[in-house]
Design an enzyme around this catalytic site. Structure first.
Site, short mmCIF file in Angstrom:
data_model
loop_
_atom_site.label_atom_id
_atom_site.label_comp_id
_atom_site.label_asym_id
_atom_site.label_seq_id
_atom_site.Cartn_x
_atom_site.Cartn_y
_atom_site.Cartn_z
N LYS A 1 0.83 -1.22 0.00
CA LYS A 1 0.00 0.00 0.00
C LYS A 1 0.86 1.26 0.00
O LYS A 1 0.48 2.27 -0.60
CB LYS A 1 -0.97 0.00 1.19
CG LYS A 1 -2.00 -1.12 1.07
CD LYS A 1 -3.39 -0.72 1.51
CE LYS A 1 -4.35 -1.82 1.08
NZ LYS A 1 -5.68 -1.73 1.59
N LYS B 1 -4.32 -11.80 -7.13
CA LYS B 1 -5.67 -12.02 -6.63
C LYS B 1 -6.66 -10.99 -7.20
O LYS B 1 -6.26 -9.87 -7.52
CB LYS B 1 -5.71 -12.03 -5.09
CG LYS B 1 -5.65 -10.68 -4.43
CD LYS B 1 -6.10 -10.79 -2.97
CE LYS B 1 -6.21 -9.38 -2.39
NZ LYS B 1 -6.92 -9.27 -1.15
N LYS C 1 -10.49 -5.41 -5.34
CA LYS C 1 -11.41 -4.31 -5.66
C LYS C 1 -10.65 -3.05 -6.08
O LYS C 1 -11.22 -2.15 -6.66
CB LYS C 1 -12.40 -4.04 -4.54
CG LYS C 1 -11.86 -3.84 -3.15
CD LYS C 1 -13.04 -3.56 -2.22
CE LYS C 1 -12.97 -4.29 -0.90
NZ LYS C 1 -12.00 -3.74 0.05
P1 ATP Z 1 -8.07 -4.03 -1.72
O1 ATP Z 1 -7.96 -4.30 -3.17
O2 ATP Z 1 -8.65 -2.68 -1.40
O3 ATP Z 1 -6.87 -4.37 -0.92
P2 ATP Z 1 -9.49 -6.48 -1.37
O4 ATP Z 1 -10.37 -6.71 -2.56
O5 ATP Z 1 -8.23 -7.23 -1.30
O6 ATP Z 1 -9.22 -4.96 -1.20
P3 ATP Z 1 -10.21 -6.61 1.42
O7 ATP Z 1 -11.07 -5.53 1.95
O8 ATP Z 1 -8.74 -6.52 1.75
O9 ATP Z 1 -10.40 -6.76 -0.14
O10 ATP Z 1 -10.75 -8.01 1.87
C1 ATP Z 1 -11.99 -8.30 2.44
C2 ATP Z 1 -12.09 -9.79 2.62
O11 ATP Z 1 -12.20 -10.44 1.35
C3 ATP Z 1 -10.88 -10.42 3.32
O12 ATP Z 1 -11.32 -11.42 4.22
C4 ATP Z 1 -10.09 -11.00 2.18
O13 ATP Z 1 -9.30 -12.08 2.59
C5 ATP Z 1 -11.20 -11.43 1.23
N1 ATP Z 1 -10.73 -11.40 -0.14
C6 ATP Z 1 -10.33 -10.30 -0.83
N2 ATP Z 1 -9.99 -10.61 -2.08
C7 ATP Z 1 -10.17 -11.95 -2.20
C8 ATP Z 1 -9.97 -12.88 -3.27
N3 ATP Z 1 -9.54 -12.50 -4.45
N4 ATP Z 1 -10.27 -14.17 -3.05
C9 ATP Z 1 -10.74 -14.58 -1.85
N5 ATP Z 1 -10.94 -13.76 -0.81
C10 ATP Z 1 -10.65 -12.46 -0.97
#
Ligand code: ATP
Ligand code: LTN
Length: 334
Positions: A115, A197, A200
């Site tokens: 980040k 992964k 968002k």
């Molecule tokens: P950012 O892109 O803003 O870092 P993110 O999409 O990774 O966000 P988080 O808010 O960090 O999402 O995660 C929320 C929840 O969703 C967490 O429990 C995380 O482990 C899960 N999660 C996020 N992305 C994935 C993914 N691609 N597959 C499975 N679980 C996910």
């Protein structure tokens, strides 16, 4: 323990639009846990401001996320669904725990490094101590289990270290939490680069399926999903794009990878991609309808926010008062 149930804590940030990864990897699994555990699910808005947010937008997204929790099937009578910013104990405990966390430990956090690289113009102290706030979330409710994706494992480890360190000094104050991994959907990958992964915050909108995407968009994104030139549908590391599509298909249909491989034996990628798209639409469409319905019921959502916020505050205060006493803050005069 709360009554005869173990306590579960998890949370999500209301930043960006939630993806299919968030749903299959987190939210969907949470729903199945409500009966077994005493559950607390935060909309963790204090975490959100570690990167710049538009205030009106953050407020809107936080409410949308809370609504989505309910739409996904979390019954707010059984699960404490609340805004982190409505419970002052999170920030208060985080401050105390900051004094029991080492710079060296925080320096090792890979999410901070990622980040910080992404937001080079705003590497603030909150971004650095983010894991301590997360530890405070979990320890405040004496959580036994924390369902998180593998990406959050490092934060859970530091939470355990902080809890053990604190307990080592002051006696058994905190429950030391365990990670809880869902069976399916543990990690959904990007549709454009299956080595990363699905996230968002991905800049390429074709890389992620957003929970509010309409059916045409979903079908189109799957059609464009990056695969390979092997022309066979097999579940193996050498074909990460196809493997990811199989994972998504399985998580949406309840089928196993072997069943899926058998089902699409001798079939083309085009046909398989359409089937995956349709499986996803059949999961997301009812969810979207339910969100639309709940959004209209302002009074109901407000009542959930109020009631669960108070419930969370009650449990949080119990731990907080104990901690304040242990570290030597003067007692309150009643
Ligand atoms: P950012 O892109 O803003 O870092 P993110 O999409 O990774 O966000 P988080 O808010 O960090 O999402 O995660 C929320 C929840 O969703 C967490 O429990 C995380 O482990 C899960 N999660 C996020 N992305 C994935 C993914 N691609 N597959 C499975 N679980 C996910
Ligand atoms: N850091 C997490 C969100 C989060 C969380 C928590 C998860 C904040 N506090 C407590 C579990 C328990 C994330 O970015 N996914």
């Amino acid at each position: 323990m709360l009554g005869d149930k173990k306590v579960l804590y998890s949370g999500m940030q209301a930043t960006g639009n939630l993806t299919l990864g968030n749903y299959l990897g987190a939210l969907k699994n949470w729903v199945a846990l409500s009966d077994q555990y005493e559950c607390f699910y935060g909309v963790v808005d204090l975490h959100s401001i570690t990167v710049r947010q538009d205030p009106a937008e953050l407020r809107k997204r936080a409410r949308a996320l809370l609504t989505l929790y309910i739409a996904a099937g979390l019954d707010p009578e059984k699960n404490c669904i609340y805004y982190q910013s409505h419970v002052s104990g999170h920030a208060e405990l985080a401050w105390i725990l900051n004094c029991f966390t080492y710079m060296g430990e925080l320096n090792r956090m890979t999410q901070f490094k990622d980040k910080a690289a992404k937001h080079a113009d705003n590497i603030n102290a909150g971004l650095f101590t983010y894991p301590v706030l997360m530890a405070a979330d979990i320890l405040l409710y004496q959580a036994d289990v924390v369902p998180v994706g593998v990406d959050q494992m490092q934060h859970l480890e530091i939470t355990r270290d902080i809890a053990q360190r604190f307990n080592g000094i002051y006696g058994d104050v905190f429950t030391v939490p365990e990670a809880y991994f869902g069976k399916v959907g543990a990690k959904i990958m990007s549709l454009q680069d299956p080595s990363r992964k699905m996230s968002k915050s991905d800049e390429n909108p074709n890389a992620s399926i957003y929970l509010m995407d309409d059916p045409d968009t979903i079908m189109r994104k799957f059609k464009r999903a990056v695969t390979d030139s092997e022309s066979q549908i097999l579940y193996r590391e050498e074909q990460p794009g196809i493997k990811n599509l199989i994972d998504i298909y399985c998580a949406c249909t309840g089928k196993t990878a072997e069943e899926t491989v058998r089902e699409f034996d001798q079939k083309g990628y085009g046909e398989f991609k359409s089937a995956v798209g349709e499986a996803v639409v059949s999961v997301l469409k009812p969810l979207q309808d339910r969100v639309a319905e709940l959004t209209k019921d302002k009074a109901y959502i407000d009542s959930v926010i109020k009631k669960n916020g108070e419930k969370a505050q009650y449990f949080a205060n119990k731990t907080l008062r104990k901690v304040q006493k242990k570290v030597g803050f003067p007692e309150r005069i009643r």
